[in-house]
Design a protein around this motif. Structure first.
Motif, PDB file in Angstrom:
ATOM      1  N   GLU A 119       0.823  -1.222   0.000  1.00  0.00           N
ATOM      2  CA  GLU A 119       0.000   0.000   0.000  1.00  0.00           C
ATOM      3  C   GLU A 119       0.853   1.267   0.000  1.00  0.00           C
ATOM      4  O   GLU A 119       0.561   2.225  -0.701  1.00  0.00           O
ATOM      5  CB  GLU A 119      -0.921  -0.013   1.224  1.00  0.00           C
ATOM      6  CG  GLU A 119      -1.927   1.100   1.246  1.00  0.00           C
ATOM      7  CD  GLU A 119      -2.892   1.027   0.081  1.00  0.00           C
ATOM      8  OE1 GLU A 119      -3.268   2.112  -0.431  1.00  0.00           O
ATOM      9  OE2 GLU A 119      -3.250  -0.070  -0.334  1.00  0.00           O
ATOM     10  N   LYS A 120       1.927   1.256   0.773  1.00  0.00           N
ATOM     11  CA  LYS A 120       2.815   2.420   0.815  1.00  0.00           C
ATOM     12  C   LYS A 120       3.458   2.641  -0.552  1.00  0.00           C
ATOM     13  O   LYS A 120       3.618   3.779  -1.006  1.00  0.00           O
ATOM     14  CB  LYS A 120       3.881   2.213   1.885  1.00  0.00           C
ATOM     15  CG  LYS A 120       4.699   3.429   2.198  1.00  0.00           C
ATOM     16  CD  LYS A 120       5.609   3.155   3.379  1.00  0.00           C
ATOM     17  CE  LYS A 120       6.392   4.378   3.762  1.00  0.00           C
ATOM     18  NZ  LYS A 120       7.265   4.133   4.907  1.00  0.00           N
ATOM     19  N   ARG A 162       1.025   4.373  -2.943  1.00  0.00           N
ATOM     20  CA  ARG A 162       0.967   5.826  -2.747  1.00  0.00           C
ATOM     21  C   ARG A 162       2.185   6.500  -3.363  1.00  0.00           C
ATOM     22  O   ARG A 162       2.071   7.539  -4.022  1.00  0.00           O
ATOM     23  CB  ARG A 162       0.869   6.149  -1.259  1.00  0.00           C
ATOM     24  CG  ARG A 162      -0.449   5.779  -0.641  1.00  0.00           C
ATOM     25  CD  ARG A 162      -0.615   6.404   0.733  1.00  0.00           C
ATOM     26  NE  ARG A 162       0.428   6.025   1.654  1.00  0.00           N
ATOM     27  CZ  ARG A 162       0.361   4.992   2.485  1.00  0.00           C
ATOM     28  NH1 ARG A 162      -0.698   4.216   2.505  1.00  0.00           N
ATOM     29  NH2 ARG A 162       1.356   4.727   3.311  1.00  0.00           N
ATOM     30  N   ARG A 163       3.358   5.904  -3.172  1.00  0.00           N
ATOM     31  CA  ARG A 163       4.583   6.481  -3.720  1.00  0.00           C
ATOM     32  C   ARG A 163       4.564   6.481  -5.241  1.00  0.00           C
ATOM     33  O   ARG A 163       4.952   7.455  -5.888  1.00  0.00           O
ATOM     34  CB  ARG A 163       5.777   5.680  -3.201  1.00  0.00           C
ATOM     35  CG  ARG A 163       7.085   6.268  -3.583  1.00  0.00           C
ATOM     36  CD  ARG A 163       8.207   5.675  -2.750  1.00  0.00           C
ATOM     37  NE  ARG A 163       9.435   5.916  -3.452  1.00  0.00           N
ATOM     38  CZ  ARG A 163      10.107   5.005  -4.137  1.00  0.00           C
ATOM     39  NH1 ARG A 163       9.684   3.771  -4.158  1.00  0.00           N
ATOM     40  NH2 ARG A 163      11.196   5.317  -4.776  1.00  0.00           N
TER      41      ARG A 163
END
Length: 135
Positions: free
Chosen positions: A67-68, A71-72
């Motif tokens: 998930e991170k 976003r990136r």
């Protein structure tokens, strides 16, 4: 009813609450509308590890981009929308996360709903069109 895995979360909660309140296994099964063995297995699972979620296992290889990383990646795309897939992958791999292939980045972008589009070509306005438009 079917197996214990087919029960909804609401039914599982009913089974837990009925068993906590002292209702017998047979009465609980009749209340929920499932088999006695389903009540026993759900109640035993609740006693053992405190959870009664479905027994379904997640299959397949774990995702490399979590998930991170999503976003990136979306932030990189929004910074410069004209980057090619190779450039985008190189920028993503320059960061602290694990290195990924172009296909992984492309698949992730498609899953996020970001896909490439080319603008349609339209003819420019002629002098006559401009005059008609101004009138």
């Amino acid at each position: 009813m079917g197996k214990a895995a087919d029960l909804s979360e609401f039914d599982r909660g009913q089974i837990r609450m009925a068993r906590r309140s002292g209702t017998s296994i047979t009465e609980t099964a009749r209340l929920v509308g499932c088999s006695r063995s389903a009540v026993v297995s759900i109640h035993a699972k609740c006693l053992n590890d405190g959870g009664t979620s479905s027994r379904c296992q997640v299959v397949g290889r774990p995702r490399v981009i979590k998930e991170k990383g999503h976003r990136r990646l979306s932030r990189l795309v929004k910074q410069n929308r004209r980057l090619t897939m190779a450039q985008l992958t190189a920028q993503y791999n320059a960061g602290p996360s694990a290195s990924v292939s172009e296909h992984t980045v492309q698949r992730t972008l498609l899953d996020m709903g970001l896909c490439s589009r080319r603008p349609t070509r339209v003819p420019l306005l002629t002098k006559r069109h401009r005059q008609l438009h101004l009138q």
